[in-house]
Design a protein around this motif. Structure first.
Motif, PDB file in Angstrom:
ATOM      1  N   ASP A  73       0.727  -1.195  -0.102  1.00 46.89           N
ATOM      2  CA  ASP A  73      -0.181   0.081   0.102  1.00 46.89           C
ATOM      3  C   ASP A  73       0.958   1.365  -0.185  1.00 46.89           C
ATOM      4  O   ASP A  73       0.376   2.328  -0.470  1.00 46.89           O
ATOM      5  CB  ASP A  73      -1.046   0.112   1.314  1.00 46.89           C
ATOM      6  N   TYR A  77       0.714   4.006  -3.247  1.00 51.49           N
ATOM      7  CA  TYR A  77       0.985   5.567  -2.525  1.00 51.49           C
ATOM      8  C   TYR A  77       1.845   6.141  -3.325  1.00 51.49           C
ATOM      9  O   TYR A  77       1.987   7.167  -3.733  1.00 51.49           O
ATOM     10  CB  TYR A  77       0.622   5.782  -1.261  1.00 51.49           C
ATOM     11  N   ARG A  80       1.256   6.636  -7.019  1.00 55.09           N
ATOM     12  CA  ARG A  80       0.167   7.742  -7.010  1.00 55.09           C
ATOM     13  C   ARG A  80       0.891   9.101  -7.037  1.00 55.09           C
ATOM     14  O   ARG A  80       0.622  10.012  -7.956  1.00 55.09           O
ATOM     15  CB  ARG A  80      -1.234   7.742  -6.192  1.00 55.09           C
ATOM     16  N   GLN A  81       1.847   9.389  -6.228  1.00 53.94           N
ATOM     17  CA  GLN A  81       2.618  10.479  -6.121  1.00 53.94           C
ATOM     18  C   GLN A  81       3.515  10.919  -7.170  1.00 53.94           C
ATOM     19  O   GLN A  81       3.560  12.005  -7.666  1.00 53.94           O
ATOM     20  CB  GLN A  81       3.567  10.502  -4.751  1.00 53.94           C
ATOM     21  N   GLU A 129      -5.720  -3.732  -4.720  1.00 52.70           N
ATOM     22  CA  GLU A 129      -5.521  -2.207  -4.936  1.00 52.70           C
ATOM     23  C   GLU A 129      -6.645  -2.144  -6.348  1.00 52.70           C
ATOM     24  O   GLU A 129      -7.162  -0.983  -6.248  1.00 52.70           O
ATOM     25  CB  GLU A 129      -4.024  -2.036  -5.536  1.00 52.70           C
ATOM     26  N   ILE A 138      -7.155   5.477  -3.323  1.00 50.13           N
ATOM     27  CA  ILE A 138      -5.931   5.404  -3.663  1.00 50.13           C
ATOM     28  C   ILE A 138      -5.203   4.740  -2.257  1.00 50.13           C
ATOM     29  O   ILE A 138      -5.282   5.165  -1.325  1.00 50.13           O
ATOM     30  CB  ILE A 138      -5.072   6.616  -3.922  1.00 50.13           C
ATOM     31  N   CYS A 140      -3.621   3.768   0.984  1.00 46.71           N
ATOM     32  CA  CYS A 140      -2.702   4.769   2.079  1.00 46.71           C
ATOM     33  C   CYS A 140      -3.251   6.091   2.024  1.00 46.71           C
ATOM     34  O   CYS A 140      -3.408   6.917   2.871  1.00 46.71           O
ATOM     35  CB  CYS A 140      -1.195   4.751   1.726  1.00 46.71           C
ATOM     36  N   MET A 141      -3.343   6.757   0.784  1.00 46.73           N
ATOM     37  CA  MET A 141      -3.894   8.164   0.690  1.00 46.73           C
ATOM     38  C   MET A 141      -5.308   8.359   1.424  1.00 46.73           C
ATOM     39  O   MET A 141      -5.365   9.289   1.778  1.00 46.73           O
ATOM     40  CB  MET A 141      -3.923   8.685  -0.948  1.00 46.73           C
ATOM     41  N   ASP A 142      -6.055   7.624   0.642  1.00 41.88           N
ATOM     42  CA  ASP A 142      -7.555   7.932   1.177  1.00 41.88           C
ATOM     43  C   ASP A 142      -7.861   6.876   2.136  1.00 41.88           C
ATOM     44  O   ASP A 142      -9.286   7.003   2.626  1.00 41.88           O
ATOM     45  CB  ASP A 142      -8.345   7.440  -0.034  1.00 41.88           C
ATOM     46  N   LYS A 144      -6.331   6.938   5.377  1.00 47.55           N
ATOM     47  CA  LYS A 144      -5.733   7.596   6.627  1.00 47.55           C
ATOM     48  C   LYS A 144      -6.814   8.011   7.440  1.00 47.55           C
ATOM     49  O   LYS A 144      -7.777   8.204   7.127  1.00 47.55           O
ATOM     50  CB  LYS A 144      -4.935   8.955   6.237  1.00 47.55           C
TER      51      LYS A 144
END
Length: 144
Positions: A73, A77, A80-81, A129, A138, A140-142, A144
């Motif tokens: 994950d 992330y 995505r970055q 995923e 996404i 880890c991103m979404d 948290k």
């Protein structure tokens, strides 16, 4: 006379080394380009020795897909970055499509040992995923 022989020998060695260096650079370039599709170019099937190492290189490149869920994950992330310039919905759709193409293969890993160790976790990570991405999430991103 000794000086001439020495010069000729050095020239031969240099030529051989340059040819080998050029071949190595070409091979490395092929390996890197192959990471785009994660498959060997069709003309690479002629040499079993080179093909073996190319497939091993590709398996090593893909090995991150077989990490623990938490590590995977974090990797997803980071990807995505790296592609932050791509609109969210486009990213989710295209990345899910790419990941699904990996799942359609008989085996993700060509090397039998890597397949045995990583294939199951890799497929689980990809499926998870893809499920998130199809919902616009996404890892880890979404989460948290």
């Amino acid at each position: 006379m000794h000086s001439t022989a020495s010069t000729k020998s050095n020239t031969t060695t240099t030529t051989t080394t340059n040819t080998t260096a050029n071949e190595l650079v070409n091979r490395i370039e092929t390996y890197i380009i192959a990471t785009k599709t994660h498959s060997a170019p069709s003309n690479y099937n002629n040499n079993k020795h080179y093909k073996y190492y190319l497939h091993l290189f590709l398996d090593i490149d893909m090995s991150v897909l077989g990490k623990t869920s938490l590590a995977y994950d974090a990797y997803a992330y980071a990807i995505r970055q790296e592609y932050a310039f791509v609109p969210h919905d486009v990213y989710c759709t295209k990345r899910a499509d790419i990941l699904e193409s990996f799942l359609q293969r008989d085996y993700i890993f060509d090397n039998v040992v890597m397949r045995g160790v990583l294939e199951g976790q890799c497929r689980d990570n990809l499926k998870r995923e893809i499920g998130f991405l199809r919902k616009g999430v996404i890892p880890c991103m979404d989460m948290k």
